[in-house]
Scaffold this active site. Structure first.
Site, PDB file in Angstrom:
ATOM      1  CG  ASN A  90      -1.938  -1.310   1.312  1.00  0.00           C
ATOM      2  OD1 ASN A  90      -1.537  -2.140   2.094  1.00  0.00           O
ATOM      3  ND2 ASN A  90      -2.540  -1.500   0.222  1.00  0.00           N
ATOM      4  CB  ILE A 109       0.595   6.075   2.753  1.00  0.00           C
ATOM      5  CG1 ILE A 109       2.105   6.170   3.230  1.00  0.00           C
ATOM      6  CG2 ILE A 109      -0.151   5.117   3.453  1.00  0.00           C
ATOM      7  CD1 ILE A 109       2.206   6.759   4.546  1.00  0.00           C
ATOM      8  CB  CYS A 110      -3.144   3.379  -0.744  1.00  0.00           C
ATOM      9  SG  CYS A 110      -4.839   2.903  -1.079  1.00  0.00           S
ATOM     10  CG  LEU A 111      -4.391   4.375   5.932  1.00  0.00           C
ATOM     11  CD1 LEU A 111      -4.697   3.093   6.233  1.00  0.00           C
ATOM     12  CD2 LEU A 111      -3.295   5.087   7.014  1.00  0.00           C
TER      13      LEU A 111
END
Ligand SMILES: [Zn+2]
Ligand SMILES: [Zn+2]
Ligand SMILES: [Zn+2]
Ligand SMILES: [Zn+2]
Ligand SMILES: [Zn+2]
Ligand SMILES: [Zn+2]
Ligand SMILES: [Zn+2]
Lengths: 535, 157
Positions: free
Chosen positions: B81, B89-91
């Site tokens: 991620n 960041i993929c959050l």
């Protein structure tokens, strides 16, 4: 030929009047007029106008139904309805099929169990957003039980309203999907920025129009501020309180019996080809023999090409030379035969074909405009008559004029319809050649009958009847009433022909046609507010 | 904006006080700009990142905390991620699931949790995402450990 043509006018030389038929129809029609047979399926108004003032009342009824059904607060009912595009029936279907929890979850509605939490607050509360100790009077608790300081809430609301998210402002707590109570939003935001609070209210109210398949803004320019709400079928034509008539489905001008798709193609085509075609169509016509463009300025409707061919200026069809001012012997108008142009190549044929229909369409819309101007002079004539006539009932004049307008409209839009119905394959109607020919003959016969009678009615309405003696006025009255009935019936038959004989059920799905309105388009009525009596 | 400044200042004081309380996170505010922060986080135990120290960069918007901060890894990390080149960041909490109740400190905690529990279905790093999705946990772990050793661990000797 009937003597109706004794006072001939230059723009009518067609005659399809059939004596035997007329007598029967006329008496049948008179009966119909007197008993005022109501149209089928008109229980209450089928369209209503929503003004700025009645917008709130308009949605109240729907809100109230949901609030009562589910015992919900107003903002929750609104959240639910916005999610389901103001379709109360849909909400009920989902409720029955999937249950309350699923219904709420899909719409993001969280129903609280924290109603009396605020009373238990200590005197000072820690707001975790600004990390500040604030007095309990300076905090707001939402239905979900989450409590933050008024300042933080207000900032949050302002950001969301400005982002255009008024309709679904969520709680600030992580993982809380509750929609905030609009009354609390309103009071907090208005304390900081009254203008923004108004904007918020307007966004909420207008959701009823913008997220609702049964309601649409009136397309008037400049905008009249109204919206129209319909009861059932969106394929209908309506008249706004501002006077604009439009197709509810595609929001362009009323175009029935053209389908929306046909009308869209037609208006685009007219735009694309207007420059070249308009000049050509106004001033010239192709000769049916040699295809040379023939120019006409004034004179009767029989024109002659240099090749010697005589033809009809209105329809472009070849004729003999024998004619009077009002008729060409042996010629009937409006039939466009594809094989006339066998010698021309395809592209040119298409253009000629388009020009043919465009001419007829334009001729009738022009007539419509001319006849609209009749309205004033007719009123004058009526007041002249009132001064000296014993009978004071002149409703036949205004009724006749209304009938003329309505049938003229139907006639105008029947030409773009015919263009696509019997045309190439741009609307994909897939017919065999034979099928198309049979249907075209069927339709054109109806169309021509209507055409002939509309012209006749137009002629009568233009007569200087205010100068007639009483018995002649009476005679004209009967003729106009009869003709009104006949054109009404012919319009109806034209629609029946389209729906029963021309388009099959599959084609009718793609080409939904707004129904014929014998009494003219329905004026959207003032909103009837039922919720007060129900509550 | 005043509100964001005040809130960041509060977070700053809180961080000073909590430093000892959370030994895994070390948040530092830029000397001259309160909207720029960096953080050092410890790789969670029992993961390939264990023993590593990872540096994060925060860019805080003026609408904070109504809008989320932008966070990225400054230290190279192999994680499904995290974008391998840029460190993005993929959050979800850094996007639509953001809530003003989050702080920079709690964002760091969420990132540590993400390191321990990758989401292979929304990968920014396709290679590691594919390794995980194809069930090659061993392959993923050895790659992640290798990069952690190269980039996030103090060189011994
Ligand atoms: Zn909440
Ligand atoms: Zn606060
Ligand atoms: Zn209007
Ligand atoms: Zn339409
Ligand atoms: Zn010619
Ligand atoms: Zn002549
Ligand atoms: Zn003709």
């Amino acid at each position: 030929m009937e003597d109706y043509f004794s006072s001939a006018d230059e723009y009518c030389y067609h005659d399809y009047y059939d004596d035997d038929d007329d007598d029967r129809d006329a008496s049948y029609g008179l009966q119909e007029i007197e008993t005022e047979v109501p149209l089928p399926c008109t229980k209450g108004p089928s369209c209503e106008v929503i003004t700025k003032e009645s917008l709130l009342a308009a949605q109240r009824e729907d809100l109230r139904r949901i609030m009562d059904l589910l015992s919900l607060k107003e903002h929750l009912a609104r959240t639910l309805l916005i999610h389901y595009r103001w379709d109360v029936d849909k909400v009920i279907v989902v409720l029955v099929e999937k249950g309350k929890d699923k219904l709420y979850a899909e719409a993001g509605v969280t129903v609280s169990e924290h109603d009396n939490l605020s009373s238990e607050l200590p005197s000072m509360v820690m707001c975790i957003i600004c990390i500040e100790e604030v007095s309990a009077t300076e905090v707001t608790t939402m239905d979900c039980g989450h409590c933050f300081c008024n300042n933080c809430w207000t900032e949050h609301f302002i950001v969301k309203i400005n982002e255009g998210q008024s309709r679904r402002i969520r709680c600030m707590e992580f993982n809380c999907y509750a929609i905030c109570d609009e009354a609390k939003i309103r009071s907090l935001v208005s304390a900081r920025d009254p203008n923004l609070s108004e904007k918020f209210d307007r966004f909420l109210l207008e959701s009823y129009i913008e997220d609702n398949k049964r309601v649409k803004w009136c397309p008037s320019v400049p905008h009249c501020g109204n919206a129209i709400r319909i009861k059932d079928d969106e394929f209908c034509e309506v008249e706004c309180a501002c006077g604009l008539q439009f197709c509810f489905n595609c929001l362009s001008e009323a175009h029935s019996p053209c389908s929306c798709l046909m009308w869209e193609l037609w208006s685009k085509k007219c735009q694309d080809e207007s420059e070249t075609v308009n000049w050509i169509t106004v001033h010239t016509k192709p000769c049916p023999n040699c295809n040379k463009l023939v120019h006409k300025d004034g004179g009767c409707n029989l024109v002659c090409c240099v090749c010697g061919q005589a033809f009809c200026w209105l329809c472009g069809g070849p004729t003999g030379k024998e004619h009077t001012w009002t008729s060409i012997s042996g010629h009937s108008c409006g039939q466009y035969k594809e094989d006339q142009g066998k010698k021309t190549e395809r592209a040119k044929m298409d253009l000629l074909r388009y020009i043919h229909y465009h001419n007829l369409f334009k001729a009738h819309t022009d007539s419509f405009k001319r006849e609209a101007e009749l309205k004033e002079t007719i009123q004058e004539k009526i007041s002249h008559l009132e001064e000296r006539q014993s009978s004071k009932d002149f409703s036949w004049v205004t009724n006749g004029l209304d009938r003329l307008f309505r049938s003229r409209r139907v006639l105008s839009y029947s030409y773009p319809f015919a263009y696509y119905m019997f045309g190439d394959d741009s609307v994909k109607l897939e017919m065999t050649k034979e099928e198309k020919e049979i249907k075209q003959n069927l339709f054109e016969e109806q169309q021509q009958q209507l055409h002939a009678n509309v012209e006749k009615l137009s002629l009568f309405m233009g007569e200087p009847f205010d100068r007639y003696p009483e018995d002649e006025v009476e005679e004209l009255r009967m003729k106009i009433i009869n003709l009104s009935v006949i054109t009404d019936r012919l319009c109806r038959k034209l629609y029946e022909c389209i729906e029963n004989d021309l388009l099959d059920s599959i084609q009718l799905v793609r080409h939904r046609i707004a129904p014929y309105m014998s009494r003219g388009l329905e004026k959207a009525s003032e909103l009837s507010i039922c919720w007060e009596t129900e509550a | 904006m005043q509100a964001s400044r005040a809130r960041l200042f509060k977070e700053y004081k809180e961080v000073q006080r909590e430093k000892v309380a959370d030994p895994d996170i070390q948040l530092v505010c830029d000397d001259s700009n309160i909207f720029k922060w960096t953080a050092l986080i410890k790789g969670p135990s029992e993961t390939p990142y264990e023993g590593g120290i990872f540096q994060l960069a925060f860019a805080v918007p003026e609408q904070y905390p109504l809008q989320p901060p932008q966070v990225r890894f400054l230290t190279k990390i192999f994680h499904p991620n995290v974008h391998f080149k840029t460190g993005e960041i993929c959050l979800d909490i850094l996007k639509n699931a953001w809530s003003p109740a989050w702080t920079l400190q709690s964002v760091c905690r969420a990132i540590i949790a993400l390191m321990a529990h990758p989401e292979p279905d929304s990968p920014l790093n396709c290679d590691s995402g594919n390794l995980l999705r194809s069930g090659d946990i061993r392959g993923y772990q050895s790659m992640a450990r290798m990069y952690a050793r190269l980039a996030a661990m103090p060189k011994k000797g």
